[in-house]
Design a protein around this motif. Sequence first.
Motif, PDB file in Angstrom:
ATOM      1  N   TYR A 132       0.786  -1.229   0.000  1.00  0.00           N
ATOM      2  CA  TYR A 132       0.000   0.000   0.000  1.00  0.00           C
ATOM      3  C   TYR A 132       0.825   1.289   0.000  1.00  0.00           C
ATOM      4  O   TYR A 132       0.279   2.356  -0.261  1.00  0.00           O
ATOM      5  CB  TYR A 132      -0.952  -0.001   1.197  1.00  0.00           C
ATOM      6  CG  TYR A 132      -2.007  -1.067   1.091  1.00  0.00           C
ATOM      7  CD1 TYR A 132      -2.905  -1.082   0.032  1.00  0.00           C
ATOM      8  CD2 TYR A 132      -2.091  -2.085   2.036  1.00  0.00           C
ATOM      9  CE1 TYR A 132      -3.867  -2.065  -0.084  1.00  0.00           C
ATOM     10  CE2 TYR A 132      -3.059  -3.077   1.935  1.00  0.00           C
ATOM     11  CZ  TYR A 132      -3.938  -3.060   0.867  1.00  0.00           C
ATOM     12  OH  TYR A 132      -4.892  -4.048   0.752  1.00  0.00           O
ATOM     13  N   TYR A 188       2.033   4.204  12.382  1.00  0.00           N
ATOM     14  CA  TYR A 188       0.775   3.552  12.010  1.00  0.00           C
ATOM     15  C   TYR A 188       0.181   2.897  13.240  1.00  0.00           C
ATOM     16  O   TYR A 188       0.851   2.731  14.265  1.00  0.00           O
ATOM     17  CB  TYR A 188       0.968   2.556  10.868  1.00  0.00           C
ATOM     18  CG  TYR A 188       1.598   1.231  11.249  1.00  0.00           C
ATOM     19  CD1 TYR A 188       0.834   0.075  11.348  1.00  0.00           C
ATOM     20  CD2 TYR A 188       2.971   1.122  11.477  1.00  0.00           C
ATOM     21  CE1 TYR A 188       1.410  -1.150  11.673  1.00  0.00           C
ATOM     22  CE2 TYR A 188       3.551  -0.095  11.798  1.00  0.00           C
ATOM     23  CZ  TYR A 188       2.760  -1.221  11.895  1.00  0.00           C
ATOM     24  OH  TYR A 188       3.337  -2.430  12.222  1.00  0.00           O
ATOM     25  N   CYS A 266      -4.672  -0.614  10.864  1.00  0.00           N
ATOM     26  CA  CYS A 266      -5.893   0.087  10.462  1.00  0.00           C
ATOM     27  C   CYS A 266      -5.882   0.419   8.968  1.00  0.00           C
ATOM     28  O   CYS A 266      -6.930   0.375   8.314  1.00  0.00           O
ATOM     29  CB  CYS A 266      -6.056   1.367  11.279  1.00  0.00           C
ATOM     30  SG  CYS A 266      -6.314   1.080  13.053  1.00  0.00           S
ATOM     31  N   PHE A 267      -4.704   0.747   8.430  1.00  0.00           N
ATOM     32  CA  PHE A 267      -4.672   1.151   7.021  1.00  0.00           C
ATOM     33  C   PHE A 267      -4.992  -0.008   6.086  1.00  0.00           C
ATOM     34  O   PHE A 267      -5.314   0.208   4.919  1.00  0.00           O
ATOM     35  CB  PHE A 267      -3.321   1.787   6.663  1.00  0.00           C
ATOM     36  CG  PHE A 267      -2.152   0.853   6.574  1.00  0.00           C
ATOM     37  CD1 PHE A 267      -1.802   0.260   5.362  1.00  0.00           C
ATOM     38  CD2 PHE A 267      -1.369   0.589   7.689  1.00  0.00           C
ATOM     39  CE1 PHE A 267      -0.706  -0.580   5.273  1.00  0.00           C
ATOM     40  CE2 PHE A 267      -0.270  -0.236   7.609  1.00  0.00           C
ATOM     41  CZ  PHE A 267       0.066  -0.834   6.396  1.00  0.00           C
ATOM     42  N   ASP A 270      -9.305  -1.049   7.422  1.00  0.00           N
ATOM     43  CA  ASP A 270     -10.336  -0.048   7.132  1.00  0.00           C
ATOM     44  C   ASP A 270     -10.750  -0.029   5.669  1.00  0.00           C
ATOM     45  O   ASP A 270     -11.740   0.619   5.315  1.00  0.00           O
ATOM     46  CB  ASP A 270      -9.861   1.345   7.553  1.00  0.00           C
ATOM     47  CG  ASP A 270      -9.819   1.501   9.063  1.00  0.00           C
ATOM     48  OD1 ASP A 270     -10.423   0.675   9.767  1.00  0.00           O
ATOM     49  OD2 ASP A 270      -9.164   2.449   9.551  1.00  0.00           O
ATOM     50  N   ARG A 271     -10.025  -0.723   4.832  1.00  0.00           N
ATOM     51  CA  ARG A 271     -10.392  -0.796   3.411  1.00  0.00           C
ATOM     52  C   ARG A 271     -11.546  -1.770   3.177  1.00  0.00           C
ATOM     53  O   ARG A 271     -12.085  -1.825   2.064  1.00  0.00           O
ATOM     54  CB  ARG A 271      -9.179  -1.225   2.573  1.00  0.00           C
ATOM     55  CG  ARG A 271      -8.018  -0.246   2.638  1.00  0.00           C
ATOM     56  CD  ARG A 271      -6.753  -0.811   1.998  1.00  0.00           C
ATOM     57  NE  ARG A 271      -5.625   0.088   2.226  1.00  0.00           N
ATOM     58  CZ  ARG A 271      -5.248   1.074   1.420  1.00  0.00           C
ATOM     59  NH1 ARG A 271      -5.926   1.280   0.295  1.00  0.00           N
ATOM     60  NH2 ARG A 271      -4.217   1.844   1.708  1.00  0.00           N
ATOM     61  N   GLU A 317      -0.805   9.125   2.862  1.00  0.00           N
ATOM     62  CA  GLU A 317      -1.613   8.075   3.488  1.00  0.00           C
ATOM     63  C   GLU A 317      -1.626   8.186   5.008  1.00  0.00           C
ATOM     64  O   GLU A 317      -2.031   7.249   5.706  1.00  0.00           O
ATOM     65  CB  GLU A 317      -1.079   6.700   3.071  1.00  0.00           C
ATOM     66  CG  GLU A 317      -1.240   6.387   1.602  1.00  0.00           C
ATOM     67  CD  GLU A 317      -2.704   6.215   1.228  1.00  0.00           C
ATOM     68  OE1 GLU A 317      -3.417   5.455   1.916  1.00  0.00           O
ATOM     69  OE2 GLU A 317      -3.139   6.861   0.256  1.00  0.00           O
ATOM     70  N   ASP A 319      -3.442   9.657   7.322  1.00  0.00           N
ATOM     71  CA  ASP A 319      -4.695   9.412   8.041  1.00  0.00           C
ATOM     72  C   ASP A 319      -5.067   7.922   8.028  1.00  0.00           C
ATOM     73  O   ASP A 319      -5.548   7.384   9.027  1.00  0.00           O
ATOM     74  CB  ASP A 319      -5.828  10.247   7.438  1.00  0.00           C
ATOM     75  CG  ASP A 319      -5.697  11.738   7.778  1.00  0.00           C
ATOM     76  OD1 ASP A 319      -4.964  12.056   8.723  1.00  0.00           O
ATOM     77  OD2 ASP A 319      -6.316  12.552   7.089  1.00  0.00           O
ATOM     78  N   ARG A 320      -4.845   7.277   6.903  1.00  0.00           N
ATOM     79  CA  ARG A 320      -5.113   5.830   6.833  1.00  0.00           C
ATOM     80  C   ARG A 320      -4.195   5.068   7.779  1.00  0.00           C
ATOM     81  O   ARG A 320      -4.612   4.159   8.493  1.00  0.00           O
ATOM     82  CB  ARG A 320      -4.917   5.304   5.406  1.00  0.00           C
ATOM     83  CG  ARG A 320      -6.054   5.593   4.448  1.00  0.00           C
ATOM     84  CD  ARG A 320      -5.863   4.818   3.167  1.00  0.00           C
ATOM     85  NE  ARG A 320      -6.833   5.120   2.158  1.00  0.00           N
ATOM     86  CZ  ARG A 320      -8.032   4.553   2.056  1.00  0.00           C
ATOM     87  NH1 ARG A 320      -8.395   3.638   2.936  1.00  0.00           N
ATOM     88  NH2 ARG A 320      -8.850   4.881   1.072  1.00  0.00           N
ATOM     89  N   PHE A 325      -8.738   7.885   8.915  1.00  0.00           N
ATOM     90  CA  PHE A 325      -9.275   8.215   7.596  1.00  0.00           C
ATOM     91  C   PHE A 325     -10.789   8.049   7.601  1.00  0.00           C
ATOM     92  O   PHE A 325     -11.332   7.057   8.072  1.00  0.00           O
ATOM     93  CB  PHE A 325      -8.658   7.288   6.544  1.00  0.00           C
ATOM     94  CG  PHE A 325      -9.136   7.570   5.150  1.00  0.00           C
ATOM     95  CD1 PHE A 325      -8.612   8.602   4.405  1.00  0.00           C
ATOM     96  CD2 PHE A 325     -10.124   6.774   4.567  1.00  0.00           C
ATOM     97  CE1 PHE A 325      -9.054   8.854   3.111  1.00  0.00           C
ATOM     98  CE2 PHE A 325     -10.575   7.008   3.285  1.00  0.00           C
ATOM     99  CZ  PHE A 325     -10.029   8.052   2.555  1.00  0.00           C
TER     100      PHE A 325
END
Length: 326
Positions: A132, A188, A266-267, A270-271, A317, A319-320, A325
């Motif tokens: 990512y 992160y 989370c990144f 959360d997707r 990225e 916030d992700r 995010f």
Amino acid sequence: MRPTMRKIAPCICKNADVVDSVDRHSLGRPSADDLLVLLAVGRTGRFTSAAEDLGVNHTTISRRIAALEKSLGGRLLVRAAGGWELTDLGRQALAAAESVESVVDALASDSSGQGRLKGVVRVSATDGFSAYIAAPAAARVRRRHPDLAVEIVATTRRASRQRSGMDVEIVVGRPQVHRAEALPLADYVLGLYASRDYLRERGTPHAIEELAEHSLVYFVDSMLQVDDLDVARSIAPEMRESVSSTNVFVHVEATRAAAGIGLLPCFMADRHSDLVRLLPELVSTKLTYWLVARSEALRRREVAAVVEEIRDTAERERDRLLGTFR
């Protein structure tokens, strides 16, 4: 392969024995080609990687380094765990080699005066970061420099003692490294997640104590190499292990398949709309990605371009990565 390196490689192969017979090095004047060979070894820490980059064999690398050491009157490299390290004389010679490379690259500049970026940049990073952050960054660099290739090795481990074969490493947690630079890259957050199907079947925990009634999806404890990732037991020591893996994508998919509650970045989690974050105010573990590289590698324009794009992508990225995010 570096443009300079590619140009000199045929000459190195063809003229290596001729140069030895002339014994030019007895004059005490180092060969520019030999300096560029040292540059390749200094950047990777390995003769085999340098030979691959130059398109020559391991024996030629050894012979050229020996010839350069003879001309300069001292050792340039010493054997270390997992590769070769530059001596003080070697670092002086490498600085001269970088100047030679810079001059040759300037001659290869395009009409705008910008040197064309070519060759290979090798990056090691964790699974999620590779997919990512590193992969999109590499793609953007490639669109600007189509002759540049980026190799990404996905692995979750400590930073190597030597940078053997890799230009850049992305690791979790502050690394202890030798003769390399370690730079904080991005924070992160890990959180607890469960699938909607799992919660319908097993119920939603509303307190840390209730987690003991559920199973955990996370790393294989006995194979976890990164101390900073050993956080699951401190969060919920009573949780039983469910599906474990050395790969974080397996964690995500096992959690989506209702194997248990996953401790996930989370990144990544959360997707997926079918995953629900649990107890976010109570469980939010912040970790840091660090970038590790030899200073010699960071001075390469190709590596610098990739590192800059990785930094920019991580910032976009942010916030992700932090799980904020929306």
